[in-house]
Design a protein around this motif. Structure first.
Motif, PDB file in Angstrom:
ATOM      1  N   PHE A  13      -6.752  -0.666  -6.471  1.00 59.30           N
ATOM      2  CA  PHE A  13      -6.963  -0.378  -5.058  1.00 59.30           C
ATOM      3  C   PHE A  13      -5.682  -0.695  -4.308  1.00 59.30           C
ATOM      4  O   PHE A  13      -5.176  -1.819  -4.367  1.00 59.30           O
ATOM      5  CB  PHE A  13      -8.102  -1.216  -4.473  1.00 59.30           C
TER       6      PHE A  13
ATOM      7  N   GLU B  61     -16.438   4.644  -5.368  1.00 60.62           N
ATOM      8  CA  GLU B  61     -15.550   3.572  -4.908  1.00 60.62           C
ATOM      9  C   GLU B  61     -16.303   2.256  -4.750  1.00 60.62           C
ATOM     10  O   GLU B  61     -15.756   1.179  -4.991  1.00 60.62           O
ATOM     11  CB  GLU B  61     -14.870   3.967  -3.594  1.00 60.62           C
TER      12      GLU B  61
ATOM     13  N   LYS C   9      -4.693   8.362  -4.195  1.00 59.22           N
ATOM     14  CA  LYS C   9      -5.335   8.481  -5.506  1.00 59.22           C
ATOM     15  C   LYS C   9      -4.523   9.334  -6.481  1.00 59.22           C
ATOM     16  O   LYS C   9      -4.791   9.339  -7.686  1.00 59.22           O
ATOM     17  CB  LYS C   9      -6.738   9.055  -5.365  1.00 59.22           C
ATOM     18  N   ASP C  10      -3.515  10.056  -5.966  1.00 59.79           N
ATOM     19  CA  ASP C  10      -2.672  10.878  -6.832  1.00 59.79           C
ATOM     20  C   ASP C  10      -1.471  10.106  -7.377  1.00 59.79           C
ATOM     21  O   ASP C  10      -0.643  10.660  -8.103  1.00 59.79           O
ATOM     22  CB  ASP C  10      -2.175  12.103  -6.059  1.00 59.79           C
TER      23      ASP C  10
ATOM     24  N   GLN D  17     -16.619   0.956  -8.298  1.00 61.90           N
ATOM     25  CA  GLN D  17     -15.337   0.421  -8.748  1.00 61.90           C
ATOM     26  C   GLN D  17     -15.038  -0.932  -8.107  1.00 61.90           C
ATOM     27  O   GLN D  17     -14.596  -1.876  -8.781  1.00 61.90           O
ATOM     28  CB  GLN D  17     -14.212   1.407  -8.422  1.00 61.90           C
TER      29      GLN D  17
ATOM     30  N   LYS E 176      -7.696   1.968  -0.754  1.00 64.57           N
ATOM     31  CA  LYS E 176      -7.758   3.313  -1.326  1.00 64.57           C
ATOM     32  C   LYS E 176      -7.581   3.211  -2.840  1.00 64.57           C
ATOM     33  O   LYS E 176      -6.682   2.495  -3.309  1.00 64.57           O
ATOM     34  CB  LYS E 176      -6.637   4.189  -0.756  1.00 64.57           C
ATOM     35  N   PRO E 177      -8.401   3.920  -3.633  1.00 65.16           N
ATOM     36  CA  PRO E 177      -8.232   3.881  -5.085  1.00 65.16           C
ATOM     37  C   PRO E 177      -6.950   4.588  -5.497  1.00 65.16           C
ATOM     38  O   PRO E 177      -6.518   5.555  -4.857  1.00 65.16           O
ATOM     39  CB  PRO E 177      -9.468   4.619  -5.608  1.00 65.16           C
ATOM     40  N   THR E 178      -6.325   4.107  -6.564  1.00 63.66           N
ATOM     41  CA  THR E 178      -5.088   4.697  -7.063  1.00 63.66           C
ATOM     42  C   THR E 178      -5.347   5.445  -8.363  1.00 63.66           C
ATOM     43  O   THR E 178      -6.425   5.349  -8.964  1.00 63.66           O
ATOM     44  CB  THR E 178      -4.033   3.607  -7.314  1.00 63.66           C
ATOM     45  N   LYS E 179      -4.337   6.147  -8.817  1.00 64.20           N
ATOM     46  CA  LYS E 179      -4.433   6.948 -10.026  1.00 64.20           C
ATOM     47  C   LYS E 179      -4.679   6.087 -11.259  1.00 64.20           C
ATOM     48  O   LYS E 179      -5.302   6.536 -12.232  1.00 64.20           O
ATOM     49  CB  LYS E 179      -3.132   7.748 -10.202  1.00 64.20           C
TER      50      LYS E 179
END
Length: 329
Positions: free
Chosen positions: A104, A183, A123-124, A186, A97-100
Motif C-alpha cells: 500500500f 482492498e 496500482k500500475d 488486502q 493505494k494498492p501497488t503493483k
C-alpha cells in the motif's frame, strides 16, 4: 360530557408536558458526566498545503490551487506526519493505494498526474518505482508561474508499512480511497499480522464495500463508512432521545458535520457521554457534509464549537489549531 372532555384534554396535556420534560432533561447537560479533557485533534494528511475548497470535485487537481505556502510540508509524507504529531496531533489521517507488488502506497489522488511527475495509477507501479517520483512536482500557488516544491519531493511517497514502522506508538486513521472490496481484504490481511495493542491505535474508513469486507475479517478494528454512519445515526436520531444507543454505534467512529451535530440527541455533552460508553469516537468535520475534507483550520472555526465539546476535531491546519488547546509538544 364537556367536563369529561376538558379533563381528558388536561390529562393528555400533562402527559405531553411530562414527556417533553423527560426528553429535555434526559438529553441536557444536567445529567452529563463532566469531562475536563480537551478535544482529540485529528490532522488530515498530516501537516499539508491547503487550498480553497470552492468548486472542488473528485477530479480537481488541488495541487494546482494551493494557497501561498506557509510551511515546507507535503501531505501524506513522513515529514508531514512528524510535524503534525510534534504540533500536537493525537491522530493523523493518511490515504492508501494498492501497488503493483502488493503493498500500500500512502497517496491521495486517483492518478499520479496532478501531484507528481508520473502518469497513470499507483496500482500500475511497484512501491520502488513510486519512490522514484517527485510528490512535490505539481504544486503551484500562482497558476503555474512557479512550482515551489518541484524537486523536493523525490522519494517522499512512503508505503503504509514504512509509516506504521516509523511511528510505532502513534494513532492513525487510514483511508481506503476506493470502493473495491478486494482492498478491504488486502488491508485486513496486513492488519491481522499486527499485535492487538497496535490495532487499537488504528481506525480505517472509506468506501462501503472495502470497509464491510475488512470488518468481516477483523471485527475488532474500529471502522467507518457512509453505510456504518447511516446504520448508527439513523436509529439514534429516531430513538436516541430515550438514551438508548443502538448496537450499530458500538466501537466505531463517527464523522459528523458541524451543521448536523446540534440536531443529535444530547449533543454535545450527553451525546459524548453515550458515545464514550459505547467506545465510539466522535469527530466533528466542517460544513454540512457535502465535503468531509472541510475542517476547523482557524480560531474562528473552533469558536463555533460548544465550549464544553471534548470529542474529536478534524483539521487541515494542526499547526494553527493545536496552540489554541495548548497542545504544542
Amino acid at each position: 360530557m364537556n367536563k369529561y372532555k376538558k379533563k381528558s384534554k388536561r390529562k393528555w396535556f400533562l402527559i405531553f408536558l411530562v414527556f417533553v420534560a423527560f426528553v429535555y432533561v434526559n438529553n441536557s447537560s444536567l445529567l452529563a458526566t463532566p469531562k475536563n479533557d480537551s478535544p482529540i485533534l485529528l490532522a488530515h494528511r498530516g501537516l499539508a498545503q491547503t487550498f480553497s475548497l470552492e468548486g472542488v470535485e473528485n477530479d480537481t487537481c488541488t495541487a494546482q490551487r494551493i494557497y501561498e505556502p506557509e510551511h515546507p510540508f507535503l501531505e501524506n509524507t513522513i515529514p508531514s506526519m512528524e510535524a503534525a504529531f510534534q504540533a500536537g496531533a493525537d491522530i493523523v489521517e493518511f490515504d492508501i493505494k494498492p501497488t503493483k507488488d502488493g503493498q500500500f502506497a500512502v497517496f491521495h489522488d486517483w492518478t499520479l498526474d496532478c501531484r507528481t511527475n508520473g502518469q497513470g495509477m499507483a496500482k500500475d507501479y511497484t512501491m520502488a518505482e513510486l519512490k522514484e517520483l517527485d510528490v512535490g512536482y505539481g504544486y503551484t500557488a500562482d497558476q503555474g508561474k512557479t512550482y515551489p516544491f518541484r524537486g523536493k519531493g523525490v522519494g517522499l511517497m512512503p508505503s503504509m508499512d514504512e509509516v506504521l514502522t516509523h511511528f510505532p506508538d502513534k494513532s492513525f486513521l487510514i483511508h481506503i480511497k476506493s470502493n473495491d472490496p478486494a482492498e478491504g481484504v488486502q488491508l485486513a490481511e496486513y492488519l491481522a499480522k499486527l499485535p492487538e495493542e497496535r490495532l487499537n491505535q488504528l481506525t480505517v474508513y472509506g468506501g462501503d464495500e472495502p470497509i464491510a469486507s475488512l470488518k468481516e475479517s477483523l471485527p475488532q478494528v474500529r471502522v467507518m463508512s457512509m453505510a456504518t454512519l447511516k446504520a448508527g445515526l439513523i436509529p439514534y436520531i429516531l430513538i436516541g432521545w430515550t438514551g438508548y444507543v443502538p448496537e450499530s454505534l458500538q466501537h466505531t467512529q463517527l464523522h459528523i458535520p458541524e451543521k448536523i451535530a446540534p440536531w443529535l440527541w444530547g449533543f454535545p455533552n450527553r451525546f459524548q457521554n453515550r458515545m464514550d460508553q459505547a467506545d465510539t469516537r466522535v469527530i466533528i468535520v466542517g460544513g454540512d457534509g457535502s465535503d468531509f475534507s472541510s475542517g476547523f483550520d482557524s480560531l474562528e472555526d473552533v469558536q463555533r464549537l460548544p465550549a464544553s465539546y471534548t470529542g474529536g476535531i478534524w483539521t487541515n491546519r494542526i499547526d494553527r489549531i493545536a496552540p489554541i488547546y495548548n497542545r504544542n509538544r
